[in-house]
Design an enzyme around this catalytic site. Structure first.
Site, PDB file in Angstrom:
ATOM      1  N   TYR A  47       2.094   4.289   0.982  1.00  0.00           N
ATOM      2  CA  TYR A  47       2.027   5.494   0.562  1.00  0.00           C
ATOM      3  C   TYR A  47       1.766   5.563  -0.569  1.00  0.00           C
ATOM      4  CZ  TYR A  47       4.203   5.985   5.187  1.00  0.00           C
ATOM      5  OH  TYR A  47       4.956   5.845   6.459  1.00  0.00           O
ATOM      6  N   HIS A 105       4.138  -2.699   7.883  1.00  0.00           N
ATOM      7  CA  HIS A 105       3.808  -2.042   8.786  1.00  0.00           C
ATOM      8  C   HIS A 105       2.455  -1.631   9.234  1.00  0.00           C
ATOM      9  CE1 HIS A 105       2.974   2.017   6.333  1.00  0.00           C
ATOM     10  NE2 HIS A 105       2.984   2.035   7.395  1.00  0.00           N
TER      11      HIS A 105
END
Length: 276
Positions: A47, A105
Site C-alpha cells: 500500500y 498478501h
C-alpha cells in the site's frame, strides 16, 4: 466494538482498510478512525502507507495493547530472506515493536509453502507478530498450510460481501478456529444498485452499505475491513454495529446474486469453485 477470538488473537470485528490511501490523507483518516473508536487498522507493504499509519498510531494516546495492527508481505517477496526484510521494513515504517497480525498478501504460483510458513512461524515465536495469516488463499491452499504443514493460522482475508458466496471457505476456517476477514465488504460501492438491499435499508432507516456490513458481522467468525477515508463514512460504518436484521431481511439478502467477484488481478489464484 465487537471482537472475535481466532487461535489466540483478539480481533475487533470491524476495522479500517487503508488500501489506496497514502501520505497525509492516510494519516488523517487513521487518526479520525481511532478518535471515533476503531481499534483495528489494516495496512500492507504494497500500500505504500505504513509510514502514514505509523504516524497516526504515534499521535494517538491509545495504549499499544488496545490496538490491532495488521500488515502484509507482497507475493514477490515470499523467499525466507525476503520475508524477513519485508517484515523488518514494515515494523520500521510503522514505528512498532510488533504487529498483531502478519500475513501473506497474495499467493504466488511458485511459492514454497513449507519455507514460507516456517519463516512466519519463527516470526510469531519471536513475539514480533502476535499471529500469522494469509490473504486471498483458496480453501485448498489453506488446507495445505494447516493440515499438511501443521501451522496454526489466525485467518484468511478474502473478498467477501453480500454479492459473493464464501460459505465453503467460511465453514472450513471455522472448523479450524480461524477467522474470515472480509476485504471489499461493500462490493466497491455497487450495493445501491440492488433493490432488495435498498428496501431492507429503508425499513431500518439505514444505508445499503450498513445493511451489508451488518449481514457480514452477523456471521460467526467474520470480521470486515471497509475502506473509509471520510470521517462521516467511518462513523456510518461504525453505526452498522447498532443495526439488527431480522429473518425477513436475511431472506431478501440471501436472494441476491452471490457470484460477483470484483477483485481479480492477473496474479489471483484459480478459485477452487463456488463458495471457496
Amino acid at each position: 466494538m465487537e471482537y472475535l477470538q481466532s487461535n489466540g488473537l483478539n480481533m475487533p470485528r470491524l476495522g479500517l482498510g487503508t488500501f489506496r490511501m497514502q501520505g497525509e490523507v492516510c494519516r488523517a483518516a487513521v487518526e479520525s478512525a481511532l478518535e471515533l473508536g476503531y481499534r483495528h487498522i489494516d495496512t500492507a507493504a504494497m500500500y505504500g502507507n505504513e509510514d502514514a499509519v505509523g504516524a497516526a498510531l504515534a499521535a494517538s494516546a491509545l495504549p499499544r495493547a488496545a490496538l490491532h495492527v495488521t500488515t502484509k508481505v507482497w507475493h514477490d517477496q515470499l523467499a525466507p530472506d525476503a520475508i524477513h526484510r519485508s517484515f523488518d521494513a514494515s515494523l520500521g515504517q510503522l514505528g512498532l515493536d510488533y504487529v498483531d497480525l502478519f500475513m501473506v498478501h497474495w499467493p504466488a504460483a511458485d511459492m514454497n509453502l513449507p519455507a514460507i510458513f516456517e519463516t512466519l512461524e519463527r516470526l510469531r515465536e519471536s513475539g514480533r507478530t502476535r499471529a500469522i495469516g494469509v490473504c486471498n488463499f483458496t480453501v485448498g491452499m489453506v488446507r495445505a498450510v494447516v493440515e499438511e504443514i501443521g501451522i496454526a493460522l489466525a485467518c484468511n482475508q478474502v473478498e467477501y460481501h453480500v454479492l459473493l458466496e464464501q460459505t465453503v471457505m467460511r465453514r472450513y476456517l471455522a472448523s479450524h478456529s480461524m477467522a474470515l476477514v472480509a476485504h471489499c465488504p461493500l462490493a466497491q460501492g455497487r450495493l445501491a444498485e440492488h433493490a432488495a438491499l435498498v428496501s431492507v435499508a429503508a425499513r431500518h432507516g439505514a444505508t445499503p452499505a450498513q445493511v451489508a456490513l451488518r449481514w457480514l458481522l452477523d456471521q460467526d467468525g467474520v470480521a470486515a475491513i471497509p475502506k473509509a477515508q471520510r470521517r462521516e463514512s467511518q462513523q456510518a460504518n461504525l453505526d452498522a454495529l447498532k443495526l439488527r436484521l431480522d429473518d425477513e431481511d436475511r431472506r431478501a439478502l440471501c436472494a441476491l446474486p452471490k457470484d460477483q467477484r470484483f477483485v481479480t488481478p492477473p496474479f489471483a489464484p484459480a478459485w477452487d469453485g463456488a463458495g471457496d
